[in-house]
Design an enzyme around this catalytic site. Structure first.
Site, short mmCIF file in Angstrom:
data_model
loop_
_atom_site.label_atom_id
_atom_site.label_comp_id
_atom_site.label_asym_id
_atom_site.label_seq_id
_atom_site.Cartn_x
_atom_site.Cartn_y
_atom_site.Cartn_z
N HIS A 1 4.76 -52.17 57.05
CA HIS A 1 3.82 -51.07 57.28
C HIS A 1 3.95 -50.48 58.68
CE1 HIS A 1 1.87 -52.36 53.52
NE2 HIS A 1 1.73 -51.07 53.43
N ARG B 1 -2.77 -42.30 54.30
CA ARG B 1 -3.11 -43.73 54.38
C ARG B 1 -4.32 -43.84 55.29
NH1 ARG B 1 2.88 -44.21 54.52
NH2 ARG B 1 3.55 -45.70 52.93
N ARG C 1 -5.97 -41.89 50.22
CA ARG C 1 -6.02 -43.22 49.60
C ARG C 1 -7.13 -44.04 50.23
NH1 ARG C 1 -0.75 -46.86 49.95
NH2 ARG C 1 -1.48 -47.23 52.06
N GLU D 1 2.02 -49.32 41.70
CA GLU D 1 2.88 -50.06 42.64
C GLU D 1 3.00 -51.54 42.25
OE1 GLU D 1 1.34 -49.62 46.62
OE2 GLU D 1 -0.73 -49.87 45.98
N ASN E 1 7.46 -48.76 47.53
CA ASN E 1 7.64 -49.87 48.48
C ASN E 1 7.11 -51.17 47.89
OD1 ASN E 1 8.35 -47.78 50.16
ND2 ASN E 1 6.34 -47.64 51.11
N ASP E 2 5.90 -51.09 47.34
CA ASP E 2 5.33 -52.28 46.72
C ASP E 2 5.91 -52.52 45.34
OD1 ASP E 2 3.61 -53.62 48.53
OD2 ASP E 2 2.29 -51.87 48.47
N ARG F 1 8.52 -57.41 51.25
CA ARG F 1 8.92 -56.19 51.96
C ARG F 1 8.94 -56.37 53.48
NH1 ARG F 1 4.07 -51.92 50.80
NH2 ARG F 1 4.84 -50.83 52.61
N CYS G 1 5.29 -41.61 46.31
CA CYS G 1 4.92 -41.54 47.72
C CYS G 1 5.51 -42.68 48.54
CB CYS G 1 3.40 -41.52 47.88
SG CYS G 1 2.62 -43.00 47.27
#
Ligand code: PEP
Ligand code: MG
Length: 541
Positions: free
Chosen positions: A190, A296, A332, A431, A454-455, A465, A502
């Site tokens: 992140h 985010r 989000r 995700e 990503n997830d 990750r 995204c």
């Protein structure tokens, strides 16, 4: 000059004054066993730090009690009591009298008491070791504060650190930081993603070669190639400055070429920007994003040591909605937990945080926090085209519960007389493999899907990750991930709802033909990636 090679995790080149920011763990090592000349002065410094820590803990207690309830604020009361614990204080006093600095005395007491508590059988007493660590670190940060803060001055800094945590990144001032270097880290962590969204070049995986000994020297980094040059001579600095300004000129003309060539074509896929904090807004507007596909909201919760109020959140969401002037803005809800812990909301330790109380699970666990955020979001919805996105969904009941909460919040706000947006859409992050495989059912409960690659990659391939060592297993071309994207898009469209991507995969131009074929409606990427994406789209047409 020292030449290093790491992994480029955020593109761009940067030149600036090197500054290593020690982590909390670094502090405990750095200040252990330092002798002092003046025990009395050191004891006075310690007492002043204690008084300040007590005041800070009172403020935290009040803010957290007000925002999250007394129950969650209790922790700070426990810490405040620790500051009055005679054994702990006595241990520090004795260490100071044995000619250690106040910082080293705190480190010594920390070691003594955490060993004591963690060796006890009672789990409650074992937990106290974490409290001793927290309070000792608080004191240590206060005592060494000046040394860990960025030095003052206008010079842009190359910030170096062990690892870039989301809370550290949220507190960065992008105007002061030209680039970031880390000893550890992966491109999908992140911290790295926040750096990309802020447009700050970064290189990770540099190991122990970066450290405080280079403080104050000039450094250069290339976030694309991973090249790093430390301790530059004045001549090297001057020639790199010239090279950098040429590069910038070239990049700017490429960008304007890309946007003028793009203005003539109608893109078959909407191009949105990701937003990490309000500081990113100017670059999003300048890049001509068609909307914000992923805001985010974590930064609001990470940038300060206490939670934001409903009013502070409302003002932030409203300003983004207004700045985008009717274009879609997808915000989000707080995606905390996992690698994004909130310092003021301690959860029990988890053996596998990535599979733990994160995303929507964290929201349900702290429902008042989630409801307060929903109130702020619905209030802001009256000022623009706002949608709400929920992270880490893996079950149908979660979406049903979200809808119930959203209805409750809207009813409350209407009764209180707040104007609300008329068509606030509720979407979910796809995700987890479960969400992708249930997308035919989830689509009936959701207004839109946003695929978080990503997830999705982390959970599908079982590849952490955060862990740079797993790079060979982190395959963006994995047919398993692409198949889950295809299934999700197909089910979204069968049910008449839009689907966007995204995660970082959205920036990979090589996937564009695949995304177009899967009829993905929108891609949301860091603003800096939009020109290249536009260029790639026009080349395909
Ligand atoms: C993702 O998982 O792809 C995503 C966009 O969310 P985050 O990176 O914030 O977890
Ligand atoms: Mg995610």
């Amino acid at each position: 000059m020292l030449q290093l090679h790491g992994e480029g995790i955020s593109p761009g080149m940067a030149l600036g004054t090197f500054w290593y920011c020690p982590s909390q763990e670094d502090l405990l090592h750095l200040y252990a066993q330092r002798p002092s000349q003046d025990p009395q002065k050191e004891f006075l410094r310690f007492q002043e730090a204690c008084t300040q820590a007590g005041k800070d803990l009172n403020t935290l207690y009040e803010r957290v009690a007000q925002e999250l309830g007394e129950e969650n604020a209790q922790l700070f009361e426990v810490h405040r009591m620790m500051l009055e614990d005679t054994d702990y204080l006595q241990a520090i006093k004795e260490a100071v009298l044995q000619n250690l600095t106040a910082e080293s005395a705190v480190c010594a007491a920390f070691r003594q008491f955490s060993l004591l508590f963690s060796s006890m059988e009672d789990p409650y007493m074992q937990q106290r070791a974490a409290d001793v660590k927290d309070i000792s670190l608080r004191l240590l940060e206060l005592l060494s504060g000046e040394k860990t803060a960025l030095p003052s001055g206008d010079s842009p800094f190359i910030l170096a650190a062990e690892e870039l945590t989301p809370s550290q990144t949220a507190r960065l001032d992008p105007a002061k930081i030209a680039g970031i270097l880390t000893r550890k880290g992966s491109p999908l962590s992140h911290g790295a993603l926040f750096a990309r969204t802020m447009g700050i070049p970064a290189v990770s995986g540099l190991g122990e070669d970066v450290g405080p000994r280079q403080n104050g020297t000039k450094a250069f980094l290339n976030g694309e190639t991973g090249e790093v040059l430390l301790s530059l001579s004045p001549e090297q600095e001057t020639s790199l400055k010239v090279c950098l300004s040429r590069q910038r000129h070239l990049k700017n003309s490429e960008k304007s070429q890309a946007s003028s060539s793009q203005s003539q074509i109608a893109s078959p896929i909407a191009l949105y920007a990701n937003l990490g904090s309000l500081a990113d807004l100017p670059s999003v507007l300048q890049a001509g994003a068609q909307g914000i596909g992923l805001f985010r909201s974590e930064f609001l919760f990470l940038e300060k040591p206490f939670p934001p109020t409903e009013e502070e959140q409302f003002q932030a969401y409203r300003s983004v909605a207004e700045a985008m002037n009717g274009k879609p803005v997808v915000i989000r809800t707080l995606d905390a937990g996992g690698d994004k812990p909130l310092s003021y909301l301690k959860s029990p330790p988890e053996s596998n945080p990535a599979l733990g109380m994160r995303g929507i699970r964290f929201g349900f666990l702290h429902e008042p926090l989630l409801k307060k955020q929903l109130r702020a979001l619905y209030r802001a919805s009256a000022f623009g085209n706002l949608s709400i996105l929920f992270p880490m969904i893996s079950n149908l009941w979660e979406v049903r519960k979200i809808r119930e909460l959203a209805c409750q919040v809207q009813d409350e706000l209407r009764q209180e007389g707040f104007p609300l947006g008329t068509s606030v859409k509720l979407g979910i992050m796809v995700e987890t493999p479960a969400a992708a495989l249930l997308s035919h059912e989830l689509a009936k409960l959701s207004d839109f899907f946003s695929i978080g690659t990503n997830d999705l990659m982390q959970y599908t391939l079982a590849v952490d990750r955060q862990d740079a060592a797993l790079e060979p297993y982190r395959d963006p071309h994995s047919p398993a991930v692409l198949e889950l994207i295809r299934i999700t898009a197909e089910n979204a469209h069968k049910n008449g709802i839009p689907v966007s991507i995204c995660g970082a995969l959205a920036s990979h131009t090589s996937f564009l033909p695949y995304f177009l074929q899967a009829k993905i409606d929108a891609l949301s990427v860091p603003a800096g990636d939009l020109p290249l994406l536009r260029q790639a789209i026009s080349a395909l047409q």
